[in-house]
Motif scaffolding. Structure first.
Motif, PDB file in Angstrom:
ATOM      1  N   GLU A 106       0.816  -1.219   0.000  1.00 32.94           N
ATOM      2  CA  GLU A 106       0.000   0.000   0.000  1.00 32.94           C
ATOM      3  C   GLU A 106       0.848   1.265   0.000  1.00 32.94           C
ATOM      4  O   GLU A 106       0.523   2.244  -0.692  1.00 32.94           O
ATOM      5  CB  GLU A 106      -0.924   0.001   1.210  1.00 32.94           C
ATOM      6  N   TYR A 134      -8.076  -2.273  -0.260  1.00 32.15           N
ATOM      7  CA  TYR A 134      -7.873  -2.579  -1.672  1.00 32.15           C
ATOM      8  C   TYR A 134      -7.946  -4.066  -1.989  1.00 32.15           C
ATOM      9  O   TYR A 134      -7.730  -4.464  -3.114  1.00 32.15           O
ATOM     10  CB  TYR A 134      -6.522  -2.034  -2.139  1.00 32.15           C
ATOM     11  N   THR A 141      -3.578  -5.555  -3.053  1.00 26.81           N
ATOM     12  CA  THR A 141      -3.161  -4.222  -2.610  1.00 26.81           C
ATOM     13  C   THR A 141      -2.113  -3.650  -3.549  1.00 26.81           C
ATOM     14  O   THR A 141      -2.158  -2.472  -3.912  1.00 26.81           O
ATOM     15  CB  THR A 141      -2.612  -4.294  -1.180  1.00 26.81           C
ATOM     16  N   ALA A 144      -3.388  -2.162  -6.819  1.00 30.38           N
ATOM     17  CA  ALA A 144      -3.989  -0.828  -6.717  1.00 30.38           C
ATOM     18  C   ALA A 144      -2.952   0.270  -6.505  1.00 30.38           C
ATOM     19  O   ALA A 144      -3.257   1.443  -6.693  1.00 30.38           O
ATOM     20  CB  ALA A 144      -4.993  -0.807  -5.560  1.00 30.38           C
ATOM     21  N   THR A 146      -0.642   2.052  -7.846  1.00 31.33           N
ATOM     22  CA  THR A 146      -0.023   2.536  -9.070  1.00 31.33           C
ATOM     23  C   THR A 146       0.984   3.645  -8.755  1.00 31.33           C
ATOM     24  O   THR A 146       0.992   4.205  -7.669  1.00 31.33           O
ATOM     25  CB  THR A 146      -1.098   3.067 -10.028  1.00 31.33           C
ATOM     26  N   HIS A 150       5.697   0.641 -10.336  1.00 29.84           N
ATOM     27  CA  HIS A 150       4.557  -0.245 -10.079  1.00 29.84           C
ATOM     28  C   HIS A 150       4.812  -1.643 -10.635  1.00 29.84           C
ATOM     29  O   HIS A 150       4.549  -2.652  -9.972  1.00 29.84           O
ATOM     30  CB  HIS A 150       3.288   0.346 -10.698  1.00 29.84           C
ATOM     31  N   ILE A 178      -8.505  -4.781 -10.608  1.00 29.94           N
ATOM     32  CA  ILE A 178      -8.105  -3.742  -9.655  1.00 29.94           C
ATOM     33  C   ILE A 178      -7.091  -2.795 -10.293  1.00 29.94           C
ATOM     34  O   ILE A 178      -7.197  -1.570 -10.187  1.00 29.94           O
ATOM     35  CB  ILE A 178      -7.520  -4.386  -8.383  1.00 29.94           C
ATOM     36  N   ILE A 181      -8.813  -0.535 -12.927  1.00 29.91           N
ATOM     37  CA  ILE A 181      -9.642   0.493 -12.314  1.00 29.91           C
ATOM     38  C   ILE A 181      -8.791   1.635 -11.771  1.00 29.91           C
ATOM     39  O   ILE A 181      -9.184   2.804 -11.803  1.00 29.91           O
ATOM     40  CB  ILE A 181     -10.506  -0.126 -11.191  1.00 29.91           C
ATOM     41  N   HIS A 182      -7.590   1.304 -11.291  1.00 28.91           N
ATOM     42  CA  HIS A 182      -6.715   2.321 -10.711  1.00 28.91           C
ATOM     43  C   HIS A 182      -5.763   2.947 -11.736  1.00 28.91           C
ATOM     44  O   HIS A 182      -4.834   3.657 -11.371  1.00 28.91           O
ATOM     45  CB  HIS A 182      -5.926   1.724  -9.541  1.00 28.91           C
TER      46      HIS A 182
END
Length: 204
Positions: A106, A134, A141, A144, A146, A150, A178, A181-182
């Motif tokens: 995270e 997430y 996690t 997500a 990014t 990454h 995920i 979406i991010h």
């Protein structure tokens, strides 16, 4: 003697032109500062571990180096879990001990330090956290998280637990969904598709 917040900040090098305008650091600033501190501690741990492996240091005994490694390891662990608990409103840090890899993902620790934590806490790579923001696995996690590096960070989690790419999170989403979406980059999306092509059949 009691030290005022202003004096404390000045001692830490956070110089302000007008003490009367002082405001507490914002949550995002505290997180950024906390992550920097954690990365520095882990950098130091890796540096002394390399010295121990080389065996060429003339300033420290091997026992001294081991003590320093343990000091930085413990400091990084405590700082990482403390920051995670602060962000997620967890009052008992002991209850978060098994979420250290979720925290590393995270907070987007450097990929070198992420690799270090995965090597040390690999037994937690498949630990499920159904209450996570997430997702339920560290890979969710990481998908997500990014930003810079990454791909490198995500690869570490994926290589450590390849089957995680096929496991839905607590919201019934796969790592591919995920990441998409991010707003993950193309190379991240390609990595997850190559690891689990059937994920394309699932709607976003």
């Amino acid at each position: 003697a009691n030290v005022s917040p202003i004096s404390f900040l000045l001692e830490k090098g956070q110089v302000m032109t007008d003490p009367m305008t002082w405001q507490p650091p914002s949550p995002s600033a505290r997180i950024f500062s906390g992550v920097e501190k954690i990365d520095r501690l882990l950098d130091s741990q890796r540096r002394y571990a390399a010295m121990l492996d080389d065996g060429n240091d003339v300033f420290y005994s091997r026992s001294d180096i081991r003590m320093l490694i343990d000091k930085f390891r413990q400091g990084a662990r405590e700082s990482l879990l403390s920051l995670y608990c602060e962000v997620h409103g967890i009052n008992d840090i002991e209850s978060a001990q098994s979420l250290i890899l979720h925290a590393a993902a995270e907070f987007k620790l450097s990929h070198r330090n992420t690799r270090l934590l995965i090597s040390e806490y690999g037994h937690l790579i498949n630990h499920s956290n159904p209450d996570g923001l997430y997702g339920s696995l560290p890979l969710h996690t990481a998908a997500a998280a990014t930003g810079a590096d990454h791909l490198f960070r995500l690869e570490l989690f994926l290589n450590a637990y390849p089957d995680a790419v096929k496991i839905p999170d607590s919201n019934n989403m796969l790592p591919l969904q995920i990441a998409a979406i991010h707003g993950a980059d193309f190379d991240v999306i390609k990595l997850l598709i190559d690891a689990h092509p059937l994920a394309l059949a699932r709607p976003l």
